[in-house]
Design an enzyme around this catalytic site. Structure first.
Site, PDB file in Angstrom:
ATOM      1  CG  PHE A 236     -12.426  38.114 -51.187  1.00 41.46           C
ATOM      2  CD1 PHE A 236     -12.871  37.178 -51.094  1.00 41.46           C
ATOM      3  CD2 PHE A 236     -12.191  38.408 -52.339  1.00 41.46           C
ATOM      4  CE1 PHE A 236     -13.231  36.068 -52.473  1.00 41.46           C
ATOM      5  CE2 PHE A 236     -12.624  38.493 -53.722  1.00 41.46           C
ATOM      6  CZ  PHE A 236     -13.034  37.368 -53.288  1.00 41.46           C
TER       7      PHE A 236
ATOM      8  CG  ASN B 188     -16.616  33.818 -47.482  1.00 42.57           C
ATOM      9  OD1 ASN B 188     -15.360  33.024 -47.501  1.00 42.57           O
ATOM     10  ND2 ASN B 188     -17.597  34.278 -47.060  1.00 42.57           N
TER      11      ASN B 188
ATOM     12  CG  LEU C  66      -4.910  22.815 -41.390  1.00 41.15           C
ATOM     13  CD1 LEU C  66      -4.194  22.023 -41.771  1.00 41.15           C
ATOM     14  CD2 LEU C  66      -6.813  22.047 -41.956  1.00 41.15           C
TER      15      LEU C  66
ATOM     16  N   GLY D 112     -18.259  31.001 -37.071  1.00 45.99           N
ATOM     17  CA  GLY D 112     -19.517  31.707 -36.796  1.00 45.99           C
ATOM     18  C   GLY D 112     -19.670  33.333 -37.411  1.00 45.99           C
TER      19      GLY D 112
ATOM     20  CB  CYS E  17     -18.972  35.695 -43.644  1.00 46.62           C
ATOM     21  SG  CYS E  17     -19.062  37.678 -44.352  1.00 46.62           S
TER      22      CYS E  17
ATOM     23  CE  LYS F 105     -24.433  37.390 -45.290  1.00 43.34           C
ATOM     24  NZ  LYS F 105     -23.577  36.794 -46.101  1.00 43.34           N
TER      25      LYS F 105
ATOM     26  CE  LYS G  84     -11.857  37.589 -37.446  1.00 40.15           C
ATOM     27  NZ  LYS G  84     -11.546  36.940 -38.784  1.00 40.15           N
TER      28      LYS G  84
ATOM     29  NE  ARG H 196     -23.103  40.955 -38.285  1.00 33.97           N
ATOM     30  CZ  ARG H 196     -22.843  41.099 -39.370  1.00 33.97           C
ATOM     31  NH1 ARG H 196     -23.605  41.547 -40.201  1.00 33.97           N
ATOM     32  NH2 ARG H 196     -21.728  42.018 -39.144  1.00 33.97           N
TER      33      ARG H 196
HETATM   34  N1  LIG Z   1     -18.581  40.896 -42.493  1.00 29.63           N
HETATM   35  C1  LIG Z   1     -17.403  40.959 -43.339  1.00 29.63           C
HETATM   36  O1  LIG Z   1     -16.597  40.028 -42.442  1.00 29.63           O
HETATM   37  C2  LIG Z   1     -17.333  40.375 -44.217  1.00 29.63           C
HETATM   38  C3  LIG Z   1     -16.691  39.712 -45.107  1.00 29.63           C
HETATM   39  C4  LIG Z   1     -16.946  40.185 -46.171  1.00 29.63           C
HETATM   40  C5  LIG Z   1     -18.048  40.294 -47.125  1.00 29.63           C
HETATM   41  N2  LIG Z   1     -19.671  40.895 -46.760  1.00 29.63           N
HETATM   42  C6  LIG Z   1     -19.992  40.332 -46.984  1.00 29.63           C
HETATM   43  O2  LIG Z   1     -20.674  42.471 -47.035  1.00 29.63           O
HETATM   44  C7  LIG Z   1     -22.185  42.165 -47.125  1.00 29.63           C
HETATM   45  C8  LIG Z   1     -21.632  43.347 -45.627  1.00 29.63           C
HETATM   46  O3  LIG Z   1     -21.954  42.219 -44.833  1.00 29.63           O
HETATM   47  P1  LIG Z   1     -21.159  43.755 -43.095  1.00 29.63           P
HETATM   48  O4  LIG Z   1     -21.111  43.024 -42.170  1.00 29.63           O
HETATM   49  O5  LIG Z   1     -20.747  44.901 -43.345  1.00 29.63           O
HETATM   50  O6  LIG Z   1     -23.050  44.528 -42.582  1.00 29.63           O
HETATM   51  P2  LIG Z   1     -23.727  45.505 -41.834  1.00 29.63           P
HETATM   52  O7  LIG Z   1     -24.273  44.076 -41.010  1.00 29.63           O
HETATM   53  O8  LIG Z   1     -22.243  45.392 -40.786  1.00 29.63           O
HETATM   54  O9  LIG Z   1     -23.465  46.422 -42.384  1.00 29.63           O
HETATM   55  C9  LIG Z   1     -24.798  46.691 -43.270  1.00 29.63           C
HETATM   56  C10 LIG Z   1     -25.011  48.406 -43.099  1.00 29.63           C
HETATM   57  O10 LIG Z   1     -25.907  48.685 -44.116  1.00 29.63           O
HETATM   58  C11 LIG Z   1     -26.918  50.126 -43.717  1.00 29.63           C
HETATM   59  N3  LIG Z   1     -27.957  49.377 -44.758  1.00 29.63           N
HETATM   60  C12 LIG Z   1     -29.197  49.321 -44.855  1.00 29.63           C
HETATM   61  N4  LIG Z   1     -29.945  48.884 -45.653  1.00 29.63           N
HETATM   62  C13 LIG Z   1     -29.619  50.586 -46.207  1.00 29.63           C
HETATM   63  C14 LIG Z   1     -30.037  51.479 -47.271  1.00 29.63           C
HETATM   64  N5  LIG Z   1     -31.143  51.092 -47.803  1.00 29.63           N
HETATM   65  N6  LIG Z   1     -28.796  52.486 -47.235  1.00 29.63           N
HETATM   66  C15 LIG Z   1     -27.826  52.085 -47.069  1.00 29.63           C
HETATM   67  N7  LIG Z   1     -27.050  51.764 -45.626  1.00 29.63           N
HETATM   68  C16 LIG Z   1     -27.757  50.844 -45.255  1.00 29.63           C
HETATM   69  C17 LIG Z   1     -27.177  49.057 -41.979  1.00 29.63           C
HETATM   70  O11 LIG Z   1     -28.007  50.211 -41.718  1.00 29.63           O
HETATM   71  C18 LIG Z   1     -25.794  48.775 -41.966  1.00 29.63           C
HETATM   72  O12 LIG Z   1     -25.184  49.194 -41.181  1.00 29.63           O
HETATM   73  C19 LIG Z   1     -22.490  41.691 -46.434  1.00 29.63           C
HETATM   74  O13 LIG Z   1     -23.329  41.223 -47.924  1.00 29.63           O
HETATM   75  C20 LIG Z   1     -21.926  40.862 -45.873  1.00 29.63           C
HETATM   76  O14 LIG Z   1     -22.034  39.057 -46.710  1.00 29.63           O
HETATM   77  C21 LIG Z   1     -19.139  40.892 -45.062  1.00 29.63           C
END
Ligand SMILES: NC(=O)c1ccc[n+]([C@@H]2O[C@H](COP(=O)([O-])OP(=O)(O)OC[C@H]3O[C@@H](n4cnc5c(N)ncnc54)[C@H](O)[C@@H]3O)[C@@H](O)[C@H]2O)c1
Length: 432
Positions: A150, A206, A248, A255, A258, A261, A318, A325
């Site tokens: 989260f 979310n 609010l 954007g 998260c 998508k 932000k 993204r």
């Molecule tokens: N970014 C956020 O604020 C946030 C918050 C909560 C949940 N999430 C969720 O967490 C997940 C990750 O988000 P993120 O923003 O950290 O993603 P990100 O795109 O920043 O990072 C993902 C990483 O995984 C790596 N990767 C891809 N395939 C791989 C493999 N086979 N082995 C090892 N590494 C590999 C990529 O190279 C990349 O560095 C998503 O499902 C997202 O929805 C993100």
């Protein structure tokens, strides 16, 4: 505990560093060797406040590798934190998750718990467990636990060390207890539930926040029409504890990696089961419209942008992040460029990533004043502190024509009263 983390993005790296800080032995794995090289030198590949310092402090317990075998072979717990981006049809692309699952099945030599931290559609953890059990090379016991994340970008370290809640979705008591032990030192309420509920908690949270933003944005649009002031309206609403004052802030749409998508994925999943979630659909549509709001406003003052110099303050979705993204700037800046505007941008963290998309078409400025110099129009996309700090004189002094459109309501209207600056913001009257 010996922990491996797949993926070193915002979620994986911050989780890994915080686990190491709490004395677990953590190996972070990524397929991106450039990232691994940076992290081995103590440099995080992402911008997050406090992350560099915590990485240094926890370095004795942290390793980085692109050799997944080395990391997964004897790990007690493996977190999956790879991306789950949106597919063209709005559903979640799980190919990275299942690639990691394949690698784990091929490698693990000891009993272990696999924790899915990536945001995945309801029912995915069941499929992950089946895929693992079907493909294990060594006869070991594995269990899959859902542990959605989260954290918010820009405060990811704080949000992980002081989480609002830690949700642990397990089908087997023992596996749930192991993950509770992993989080023993984390000061946060812990909710133990089943896997599908844990997966749903993430989407429901979310999407609720996305709904709240789209709602206040639509109320802001109506405020402009009927002559109300959204800042006062939001304040008045926020006093009600049932509504709450957070989320609010009216603006030009959400954007990031998260909300866009995760709303689409839940909507897709509902449709898949022949149940359309109409509220989420409305939030998605309202947000798409809102992202164009700044350009629509700009057209009130300029029929065409051809030949104009436009100052853009902020690119990221932000403040406090370098992440672009789904940022509203990515929708509007191409329109300005197509129309023939000269675009000068300032962003303290996002310019490097934007430059990868637009290497030569845009002038990147290190100073805000540089971006404002000679501009016919200033568009504010991100409420960076440096932007909020500006005064009417800063715009008046540097711009050719001080027309400011603020997509994030960075200033009070008083700031521009009787200054000669035209100030148009969201859900409030225009100051001329
Ligand atoms: N970014 C956020 O604020 C946030 C918050 C909560 C949940 N999430 C969720 O967490 C997940 C990750 O988000 P993120 O923003 O950290 O993603 P990100 O795109 O920043 O990072 C993902 C990483 O995984 C790596 N990767 C891809 N395939 C791989 C493999 N086979 N082995 C090892 N590494 C590999 C990529 O190279 C990349 O560095 C998503 O499902 C997202 O929805 C993100």
């Amino acid at each position: 505990m010996k922990i491996a983390i797949a993926g070193t993005g915002y979620v994986g790296l911050v989780t890994g560093v915080c686990m190491a800080y709490h004395h677990h032995h953590v190996t972070c794995v990524d397929v991106d060797t450039e990232k691994i090289g940076l992290m081995r030198q103590g440099i995080p590949p992402i911008f997050e406040p406090g992350l560099t310092e915590l990485m240094a402090e926890s370095s004795d317990n942290l390793e980085f590798t692109s050799d997944y075998k080395e990391a997964y072979r004897d790990a007690e717990v493996i977190f999956i934190g790879v991306g789950t981006p949106e597919k063209k049809d709005g559903s979640a692309n799980l190919s990275h998750v299942f690639e990691v699952v394949r690698q784990i099945a091929e490698t693990v030599e000891h009993d272990c718990v696999i924790v899915v931290k990536s945001t995945v559609p309801i029912g995915t953890n069941d499929k992950v467990e089946k895929a693992l059990r079907d493909n294990l090379v060594h006869p070991v016991k594995i269990n899959v636990v859902s542990n959605p994340e989260f954290l918010a970008q820009g405060s990811a370290v704080h949000d992980t060390l002081h989480a609002s809640r830690i949700v642990i979705g397990a089908e087997e008591k023992e596996a749930g207890e192991i993950i509770q032990r992993v989080y023993e030192k984390f000061d946060a309420p812990k909710l133990l539930t089943n896997r599908r509920s844990a997966e749903m908690i993430k989407y429901a949270s979310n999407d609720f926040l996305a709904l709240k933003i789209s709602y206040i944005n639509e109320i802001a649009n109506l405020c402009e029409i009927v002559g109300a002031d959204i800042e006062d309206v939001a304040k008045g609403m926020g006093y009600d504890g049932r509504i709450g004052s957070k989320f609010l802030n009216a603006g030009i749409g959400y954007g990031g990696s998260c909300f866009p998508k995760d709303t689409k994925a839940l909507h897709w999943l509902g449709n898949y089961y022949d149940y359309e979630i109409k509220t989420v659909k409305a939030a998605i549509e309202a947000n798409e419209n809102q992202k164009l709001k700044i350009i629509k406003k700009a057209h009130k003052y300029y029929e065409s942008f051809s030949g104009l110099t436009v100052a853009v303050l902020g690119l990221t979705f932000k403040p406090g992040t370098d992440d672009l993204r789904e940022a509203p700037s990515l929708v509007s800046i191409p329109i300005l460029l197509d129309d023939g505007a000269k675009v000068k941008v300032w962003d303290p963290a996002g310019s490097r990533n934007f430059q990868k998309i637009y290497p030569v078409e845009i002038v990147y400025c290190d100073m805000i004043e540089e971006a404002l110099k000679g501009a016919d129009l200033c568009l504010i996309f991100t409420e960076w502190e440096e932007v909020k700090f500006l005064q009417a004189d800063d715009f008046k002094m540097h711009m050719k024509k001080p027309v400011v459109i603020d997509g994030r309501n960075c200033y009070s209207l008083d700031t521009f009263e009787n200054t000669g600056v035209l100030y148009d913001s969201i859900g409030r009257r225009t100051v001329k």
